[in-house]
Design an enzyme around this catalytic site. Sequence first.
Site, PDB file in Angstrom:
ATOM      1  N   HIS A   1      50.413  34.227  40.022  1.00 63.30           N
ATOM      2  CA  HIS A   1      49.811  33.604  38.833  1.00 63.30           C
ATOM      3  C   HIS A   1      50.857  32.825  38.031  1.00 63.30           C
ATOM      4  CE1 HIS A   1      45.710  35.277  38.856  1.00 63.30           C
ATOM      5  NE2 HIS A   1      46.239  36.351  39.377  1.00 63.30           N
TER       6      HIS A   1
ATOM      7  N   ASP B   1      49.475  41.216  39.330  1.00 64.02           N
ATOM      8  CA  ASP B   1      48.213  41.234  40.076  1.00 64.02           C
ATOM      9  C   ASP B   1      48.116  40.072  41.057  1.00 64.02           C
ATOM     10  OD1 ASP B   1      48.232  39.663  37.701  1.00 64.02           O
ATOM     11  OD2 ASP B   1      46.084  39.307  37.949  1.00 64.02           O
ATOM     12  N   GLU B   2      47.299  40.301  42.066  1.00 60.47           N
ATOM     13  CA  GLU B   2      46.796  39.247  42.948  1.00 60.47           C
ATOM     14  C   GLU B   2      47.870  38.296  43.496  1.00 60.47           C
ATOM     15  OE1 GLU B   2      42.312  38.507  41.439  1.00 60.47           O
ATOM     16  OE2 GLU B   2      43.834  37.539  40.213  1.00 60.47           O
ATOM     17  N   VAL B   3      48.891  38.873  44.111  1.00 66.35           N
ATOM     18  CA  VAL B   3      49.875  38.014  44.776  1.00 66.35           C
ATOM     19  C   VAL B   3      49.387  37.820  46.209  1.00 66.35           C
ATOM     20  CG1 VAL B   3      52.309  37.720  45.310  1.00 66.35           C
ATOM     21  CG2 VAL B   3      51.626  39.174  43.390  1.00 66.35           C
TER      22      VAL B   3
END
Length: 686
Positions: free
Chosen positions: A253, A316-318
């Site tokens: 992100h 988060d969300e790598v």
Amino acid sequence: MRVIFALVMLCSVFAASSAAEPRRLSLMPMPASVQAKTGQLVVDSSFSVGISGYSDARLQRAVELFLDSLRRQTGMPPLDMQVTDAAQAKLVVHSERAGKDVQEVGEDESYSLEISPGGARLDAVTPLGIMRGLQTFLQLVQPTSDGFAVPAIVIQDSPRFPWRGLMIDVGRHFIPLEVLKRNLDGMAAVKLNVFHWHLSENQGFRVESKKFPKLHEMGSDGLYYTQDEVRDLIAYARDRGIRVVPEFDMPGHSTAWFVGYPELASGPGPYRIERKWGIFDPAMDPTKEQTYKFLDGFIGEMAKLFPDQYFHIGGDEVNRKQWDTNPNVQAFMRAHGLKGNQDLQAYFNTRVQKIVSKHGKTMVGWDEILRPDLPKDIIVQSWRGQDSLAAAAKQGYRGLLSFGYYVDLMWPASKHYAVDPISGAAANLSPEEKQRILGGEACMWSEYVSPENTDSRIWPRTAAIAERLWSAQDVTEVDSMYRRLEDVSQWLDWLGLAHNSSYEPMLRRIAGSDDISALRTFTDVVEPVKDYTREEIAAVEATSLSPLNRVIDAARPESVTARHFGDLVDALIAGRADADAKQQVRGFLTRWRDNQTDLQSLEAQSFLLKEIVPLSRDLSEVATAGLQALDYIDRGERAPEGWATQQFALLEQAQKPKAQLLLMVAPSVQKLVEASAGRKAPAPQE
Ligand code: ACM
């Protein structure tokens, strides 16, 4: 149950009391203990507040803020209602000692409020509890036939959880400072105590960095907060008993960081500020010492700017694609015995945690960071469910729940309200493990948020989440919640929130006209599609450059009209509706049936109206079906089979999203048709 019982008693006490007394209480969050007394305290222009016991500048400002809110609520002029000697004051506030210089997790927020016809007294250990009690007092102020008054009452109150937050993502869409400030006012009103400021995203890096100026200069389109503005907001929050926790999301992100500093990334670049929504490949390079040197400098700078003990690193969300395709990263992993990308992210987190700790802060991250090699003082924020929260607590970590509190998903308040941090897997934790669950945070992710509609995405539903986090676990009665939520929503208007006041201007823009009655009738009964359906069914992919000026952007996440109509229909079908209620159902349906004609005459005026015409037609047809069903019910006739089959087909079709909107009255009309036909509608065809 004790609380509910007390409140039910209280409501009936007031319902039966003399006309001069307040009609009903709308306390939210519900206090721990409420005892009704006889009589009321008049709040007129001679109303005054006195401070006894400990006092400091923050407490004095809290009292001034309280008086300011009271003036707005009552429309009294600014020279009235003053701070005076405690001996003469109508409301005496008394605290024992100073709060912490930097507000802490678990700092005492309890208070007791005693109101009698002669005066009121608010006691707390520190000014923080006074702030909470002053909000309760404001919620008690109501007009009576003799003027404004608060009922005589004794309240003892303290929160269930110490961490009750609202996260606002200002990365995807920048939210100006004044919009944040009024949302902090809303937070204080419902006793939320953490503003989690999500400050960096693929679409924008939003804080001025003096050390690394290309972060905000190249990563923000000029839309960022200066450090002075950040300090101003933190001071504003402190005056309202709110901590400010910054989040800088890493290693994913993070595209906006790389526009100015491509050397931080795991891929070659160059990078541009991302305009689309989703999860993207760019990720920091966890293998380069240079990355940690940069983060040390950056986190050091931000640790000084943000006084709170906690520092959120996202995590988060790598998607790790850049790691998979970078030979240096692969070689590093082999050399360090890192088995996979999860190990590599854990290595990164461990390094970052040491930096955060070196600068005197405690790390917070989304639940992806949970790995047993991190020290036990970090906090895990769960967005994926209570299971990961429970897993963290079992391993000795403190946790926060945000799963179930994502207000961008457009759920009804009741659905958020039903989510308890200590439920699911967390319900089976030991008492010691449960203690590690500090609370939760509502999350406002901002793909579809503008300064104009931020408030309506957050409020009033977030007040229901605030109650879940403050009040006793057994405060779960949904009808009571909704009744109080409607009053709280109006109260928030006076405090300056724009969730209601922005609605009609948005509709006027859409209509291209002052005459919005038909558009309003329509928009009042639709809601934006839920969860992530807006992306899934978009005709054109939305980006951060897409205008947010459509009906979906004005429509409320939860239609009050549809809920009221649903309640009336339920009562009617159950035989509980009186003639007046039946007439109301008919009145609604008649208005909706006829609305399409009026709306159609607007259609030529504005391109923004075109997309809703099919759904407006559905509303008209659905209402016609409802009226016919009512006729059958009224005549005591069973509706003909063929007619019912046709209506079920119509209703199924009308419940499919159009213009990314849902027609929220269709399910209730379906119930009417079912009642008239004596059978259920068939299950919808996929
Ligand atoms: C998140 O929703 N990715 C925290």
